[in-house]
Design a protein around this motif. Structure first.
Motif, PDB file in Angstrom:
ATOM      1  N   GLY A  46       7.329   9.432   8.261  1.00  0.00           N
ATOM      2  CA  GLY A  46       7.085  10.836   7.916  1.00  0.00           C
ATOM      3  C   GLY A  46       5.702  11.044   7.326  1.00  0.00           C
ATOM      4  N   VAL A  47       5.294  10.163   6.437  1.00  0.00           N
ATOM      5  CA  VAL A  47       3.958  10.250   5.836  1.00  0.00           C
ATOM      6  C   VAL A  47       2.892  10.102   6.912  1.00  0.00           C
ATOM      7  N   LYS A  48       3.112   9.189   7.830  1.00  0.00           N
ATOM      8  CA  LYS A  48       2.159   8.963   8.921  1.00  0.00           C
ATOM      9  C   LYS A  48       2.019  10.213   9.796  1.00  0.00           C
ATOM     10  N   LEU A  49       3.138  10.838  10.135  1.00  0.00           N
ATOM     11  CA  LEU A  49       3.097  12.053  10.967  1.00  0.00           C
ATOM     12  C   LEU A  49       2.404  13.209  10.262  1.00  0.00           C
ATOM     13  N   VAL A  50       2.726  13.407   8.989  1.00  0.00           N
ATOM     14  CA  VAL A  50       2.077  14.493   8.226  1.00  0.00           C
ATOM     15  C   VAL A  50       0.585  14.228   8.111  1.00  0.00           C
ATOM     16  N   GLY A  51       0.212  12.999   7.827  1.00  0.00           N
ATOM     17  CA  GLY A  51      -1.209  12.648   7.732  1.00  0.00           C
ATOM     18  C   GLY A  51      -1.945  12.951   9.016  1.00  0.00           C
ATOM     19  N   LYS A  52      -1.318  12.623  10.134  1.00  0.00           N
ATOM     20  CA  LYS A  52      -1.937  12.889  11.436  1.00  0.00           C
ATOM     21  C   LYS A  52      -2.119  14.388  11.650  1.00  0.00           C
ATOM     22  N   GLU A  53      -1.114  15.171  11.266  1.00  0.00           N
ATOM     23  CA  GLU A  53      -1.178  16.631  11.430  1.00  0.00           C
ATOM     24  C   GLU A  53      -2.308  17.263  10.615  1.00  0.00           C
ATOM     25  N   GLY A  55      -4.966  15.550   9.365  1.00  0.00           N
ATOM     26  CA  GLY A  55      -6.217  14.819   9.500  1.00  0.00           C
ATOM     27  C   GLY A  55      -6.509  13.826   8.385  1.00  0.00           C
ATOM     28  N   ILE A  56      -5.470  13.235   7.826  1.00  0.00           N
ATOM     29  CA  ILE A  56      -5.645  12.247   6.764  1.00  0.00           C
ATOM     30  C   ILE A  56      -5.273  10.873   7.322  1.00  0.00           C
ATOM     31  N   GLY A  57      -6.170   9.912   7.205  1.00  0.00           N
ATOM     32  CA  GLY A  57      -5.897   8.558   7.666  1.00  0.00           C
ATOM     33  C   GLY A  57      -5.067   7.782   6.657  1.00  0.00           C
ATOM     34  N   CYS A  58      -4.444   6.713   7.109  1.00  0.00           N
ATOM     35  CA  CYS A  58      -3.565   5.939   6.221  1.00  0.00           C
ATOM     36  C   CYS A  58      -4.310   5.392   5.014  1.00  0.00           C
ATOM     37  N   GLU A  59      -5.596   5.122   5.143  1.00  0.00           N
ATOM     38  CA  GLU A  59      -6.366   4.591   4.015  1.00  0.00           C
ATOM     39  C   GLU A  59      -6.515   5.612   2.886  1.00  0.00           C
ATOM     40  N   GLU A  60      -6.229   6.888   3.165  1.00  0.00           N
ATOM     41  CA  GLU A  60      -6.324   7.936   2.153  1.00  0.00           C
ATOM     42  C   GLU A  60      -4.974   8.281   1.529  1.00  0.00           C
ATOM     43  N   VAL A  61      -3.937   7.553   1.905  1.00  0.00           N
ATOM     44  CA  VAL A  61      -2.579   7.834   1.444  1.00  0.00           C
ATOM     45  C   VAL A  61      -2.193   6.877   0.323  1.00  0.00           C
ATOM     46  N   MET A  62      -1.584   7.441  -0.716  1.00  0.00           N
ATOM     47  CA  MET A  62      -1.012   6.625  -1.777  1.00  0.00           C
ATOM     48  C   MET A  62       0.504   6.680  -1.609  1.00  0.00           C
ATOM     49  N   GLY A  63       1.104   5.534  -1.369  1.00  0.00           N
ATOM     50  CA  GLY A  63       2.556   5.458  -1.262  1.00  0.00           C
ATOM     51  C   GLY A  63       3.129   4.941  -2.564  1.00  0.00           C
ATOM     52  N   ILE A  64       3.996   5.739  -3.183  1.00  0.00           N
ATOM     53  CA  ILE A  64       4.586   5.384  -4.464  1.00  0.00           C
ATOM     54  C   ILE A  64       6.090   5.258  -4.270  1.00  0.00           C
ATOM     55  N   GLY A  65       6.652   4.120  -4.657  1.00  0.00           N
ATOM     56  CA  GLY A  65       8.074   3.948  -4.420  1.00  0.00           C
ATOM     57  C   GLY A  65       8.767   3.042  -5.404  1.00  0.00           C
ATOM     58  N   GLU A  66      10.111   3.100  -5.318  1.00  0.00           N
ATOM     59  CA  GLU A  66      10.931   2.292  -6.213  1.00  0.00           C
ATOM     60  C   GLU A  66      12.125   1.647  -5.522  1.00  0.00           C
ATOM     61  N   ASN A  67      12.543   2.165  -4.346  1.00  0.00           N
ATOM     62  CA  ASN A  67      13.736   1.591  -3.727  1.00  0.00           C
ATOM     63  C   ASN A  67      13.485   1.162  -2.287  1.00  0.00           C
ATOM     64  N   GLY A  68      14.486   0.558  -1.702  1.00  0.00           N
ATOM     65  CA  GLY A  68      14.345  -0.033  -0.376  1.00  0.00           C
ATOM     66  C   GLY A  68      13.912   0.917   0.715  1.00  0.00           C
ATOM     67  N   LYS A  69      14.247   2.203   0.580  1.00  0.00           N
ATOM     68  CA  LYS A  69      13.836   3.179   1.596  1.00  0.00           C
ATOM     69  C   LYS A  69      12.329   3.422   1.568  1.00  0.00           C
ATOM     70  N   GLU A  70      11.674   2.981   0.530  1.00  0.00           N
ATOM     71  CA  GLU A  70      10.261   3.290   0.335  1.00  0.00           C
ATOM     72  C   GLU A  70       9.334   2.103   0.565  1.00  0.00           C
ATOM     73  N   VAL A  71       9.867   0.961   0.953  1.00  0.00           N
ATOM     74  CA  VAL A  71       9.045  -0.227   1.158  1.00  0.00           C
ATOM     75  C   VAL A  71       7.959   0.036   2.195  1.00  0.00           C
ATOM     76  N   TRP A  72       8.328   0.552   3.360  1.00  0.00           N
ATOM     77  CA  TRP A  72       7.345   0.761   4.429  1.00  0.00           C
ATOM     78  C   TRP A  72       6.305   1.791   4.016  1.00  0.00           C
ATOM     79  N   MET A  73       6.714   2.809   3.263  1.00  0.00           N
ATOM     80  CA  MET A  73       5.767   3.831   2.809  1.00  0.00           C
ATOM     81  C   MET A  73       4.759   3.217   1.831  1.00  0.00           C
ATOM     82  N   VAL A  74       5.223   2.354   0.938  1.00  0.00           N
ATOM     83  CA  VAL A  74       4.330   1.697  -0.011  1.00  0.00           C
ATOM     84  C   VAL A  74       3.370   0.773   0.733  1.00  0.00           C
ATOM     85  N   GLU A  75       3.853   0.090   1.761  1.00  0.00           N
ATOM     86  CA  GLU A  75       3.003  -0.787   2.570  1.00  0.00           C
ATOM     87  C   GLU A  75       2.005   0.002   3.408  1.00  0.00           C
ATOM     88  N   PHE A  76       2.396   1.159   3.900  1.00  0.00           N
ATOM     89  CA  PHE A  76       1.602   1.936   4.846  1.00  0.00           C
ATOM     90  C   PHE A  76       0.295   2.464   4.265  1.00  0.00           C
TER      91      PHE A  76
END
Length: 117
Positions: A46-53, A55-76
């Motif tokens: 979801g973060v990747k799709l919104v960023g694309k819409e 014009g924000i690249g993944c290097e400009e995204v801060m992924g903040i998480g605490e549980n298993g559903k957020e691992v990929w977002m924190v890595e991304f």
């Protein structure tokens, strides 16, 4: 979704049919909770799709998480933040680990990296 004591939860997970495990992603959100979702449904996607819409690249995204559903977002993101109250999987993939949510960890992280305080 399965909710149980840790030992009971592990037994339930082991009893799930292989066909189900192949179709769905199982995420242990806490020691007491396992959630099952479609294998393509991830917060990071979801973060990747919104960023694309917008014009924000993944290097400009801060992924903040605490549980298993957020691992990929924190890595991304360009900066992955594991919260102090998070599970070890999230803290392990984060670039940094900050205080618990209830102690202002997210705000401190934004102050530091976004506002430069």
């Amino acid at each position: 979704m399965y909710i149980d004591q840790p030992e009971g939860l592990e037994k339930r997970i082991q009893g799930i049919a292989c066909e189900v495990k192949e179709k769905y992603m199982m995420v242990k959100s806490t020691d007491l909770l396992v959630e099952m979702v479609d294998g393509e449904v991830r917060k990071g996607n979801g973060v990747k799709l919104v960023g694309k819409e917008v014009g924000i690249g993944c290097e400009e995204v801060m992924g903040i998480g605490e549980n298993g559903k957020e691992v990929w977002m924190v890595e991304f993101g360009g900066c992955g933040v594991g919260m102090g109250n998070g599970i070890d999987d999230v803290k392990g993939v984060g670039d940094v680990v900050r205080k618990w949510n209830n102690e202002g960890g997210v705000g401190d992280m934004l102050d530091e990296l976004v506002l430069g305080k």
